[in-house]
Design a protein around this motif. Structure first.
Motif, short mmCIF file in Angstrom:
data_model
loop_
_atom_site.label_atom_id
_atom_site.label_comp_id
_atom_site.label_asym_id
_atom_site.label_seq_id
_atom_site.Cartn_x
_atom_site.Cartn_y
_atom_site.Cartn_z
N MET A 1 0.05 3.79 -10.96
CA MET A 1 0.61 4.37 -9.74
C MET A 1 -0.16 5.63 -9.40
O MET A 1 -0.53 6.40 -10.26
N SER A 2 -0.42 5.82 -8.08
CA SER A 2 -1.17 6.98 -7.64
C SER A 2 -0.36 7.74 -6.61
O SER A 2 0.30 7.14 -5.77
N THR A 3 -0.36 9.04 -6.68
CA THR A 3 0.39 9.85 -5.73
C THR A 3 -0.57 10.74 -4.95
O THR A 3 -1.47 11.33 -5.51
N THR A 6 1.63 14.37 1.05
CA THR A 6 2.34 13.74 2.16
C THR A 6 1.57 13.86 3.46
O THR A 6 1.64 12.99 4.30
N TYR A 154 -2.42 0.41 -5.40
CA TYR A 154 -1.66 1.55 -5.89
C TYR A 154 -0.41 1.68 -5.05
O TYR A 154 -0.27 1.02 -4.00
N GLU A 155 0.52 2.53 -5.50
CA GLU A 155 1.78 2.74 -4.79
C GLU A 155 2.01 4.22 -4.58
O GLU A 155 1.62 5.04 -5.42
N ARG A 156 2.64 4.55 -3.47
CA ARG A 156 3.01 5.94 -3.20
C ARG A 156 4.13 5.96 -2.17
O ARG A 156 4.07 5.33 -1.13
N GLU A 157 5.21 6.65 -2.48
CA GLU A 157 6.27 6.96 -1.52
C GLU A 157 6.65 5.80 -0.61
O GLU A 157 6.63 5.91 0.61
N HIS A 169 -7.75 6.85 -1.21
CA HIS A 169 -7.16 7.85 -2.09
C HIS A 169 -7.65 7.71 -3.54
O HIS A 169 -6.87 7.76 -4.48
#
Length: 289
Positions: A1-3, A6, A154-157, A169
């Motif tokens: 997972m990557s953050t 915003t 990847y996943e983010r928010e 990203h």
């Protein structure tokens, strides 16, 4: 997972126009929606064509695409659901299934077939044509098959991003190209989720929604089955998207324009009419790979 942060963009791109595409058929009668048509090739250089297909009726897809030639560009087949086997005159063969990608560089030429390996169930996905620079149009053919589980993501928010080509990203896609620098992302957004992607201001870019709807900062609402061409505003630094009130899926595609002449005759895409004549002669004489 990557953050990621915003908000990354100071001046996101606006929507220049929305395009509905044209229902048509190709191959041996496969029904599809041709979204990026010939009249948009120069506006969306280096991309030549985008077909979206999706049906649960086998009559709409089962005959597939029997032997046909290509020269001078790349085809990217992205399967959302279903199974297609490809073969060519150079002896290459592979199977693309749910979530998988088949990237073909036709180069100087191949005779190619794409035939479904299913008689029932839903088949859906996209085929994108990416132009080759003049210096590479007669290069050796090349293939890459990427199975669904091997596509980087990847996943983010509330957003899942599948990176087919380019970089998002810090996540490298399955394919990189130095000259056209294509970005090809499959975005899965939860209701109300936002996503931002930096883009060079000079790159041509579009978004196609295949489920749900997207909203842009300008207030533009992009519904399912529409392509949004993003404006090349000087100083713009990317695109910002937000899903509506339902889960939304879309592809984001961008690339560096070649700025070269485009001469096309069906499955041959060259730079001059003389090169097209030679391509047809080579095909007729059996000189494609």
């Amino acid at each position: 997972m990557s953050t990621v942060a915003t908000s990354l963009l100071a001046q996101p791109r606006e929507v220049e126009r929305l395009v509905a595409g044209q229902p048509t058929s190709d191959g041996a009668g496969v029904k599809l929606n041709r979204v990026l048509t010939n009249n948009l090739q120069r506006r969306l250089d280096p991309f030549l064509m985008l077909d979206a297909f999706g049906s649960e009726n086998p009559d709409d897809y089962v005959a597939g695409f029997p032997d046909h030639p290509h020269r001078g560009f790349e085809t990217i087949t992205y399967m959302l659901q279903g199974r297609i086997r490809h073969r060519d005159s150079a002896g290459n063969e592979g199977l693309v299934s749910d979530g998988g990608v088949q990237w073909m560089t036709a180069g100087r030429g191949v005779i190619h077939s794409e035939l479904p390996e299913q008689r029932e169930g839903r088949m859906s996905g996209f085929q994108l044509w990416l132009n080759l620079p003049a210096k590479d149009k007669l290069r050796d053919p090349w293939y890459l098959d990427v199975q669904g589980a091997d596509v980087p993501q990847y996943e983010r928010e509330g957003v899942t991003v599948r990176v087919i080509a380019g970089d998002s990203h810090g996540v490298q896609g399955a394919v990189q190209r130095e000259v056209t620098e294509p970005l090809y992302l499959d975005l899965h957004l939860a209701p109300g989720a936002r996503f931002e992607q930096p883009l060079p201001a000079t790159h041509n870019a579009f978004v196609y929604v295949y489920q749900g709807a997207l909203k842009f900062d300008s207030g533009c609402l992009q519904r399912e089955g529409r392509m949004a061409i993003l404006a090349n505003t000087p100083g713009s630094d990317g695109v910002r998207l937000q899903a509506g009130d339902e889960p939304t899926r879309a592809i984001l595609v961008a690339g560096k324009p070649l700025g070269e002449p485009i001469a096309q005759y069906g499955p041959f895409v060259m730079n001059t009419e003389a090169e097209l004549v030679q391509a047809v002669r080579d095909f007729q004489a059996g000189r494609l790979a």
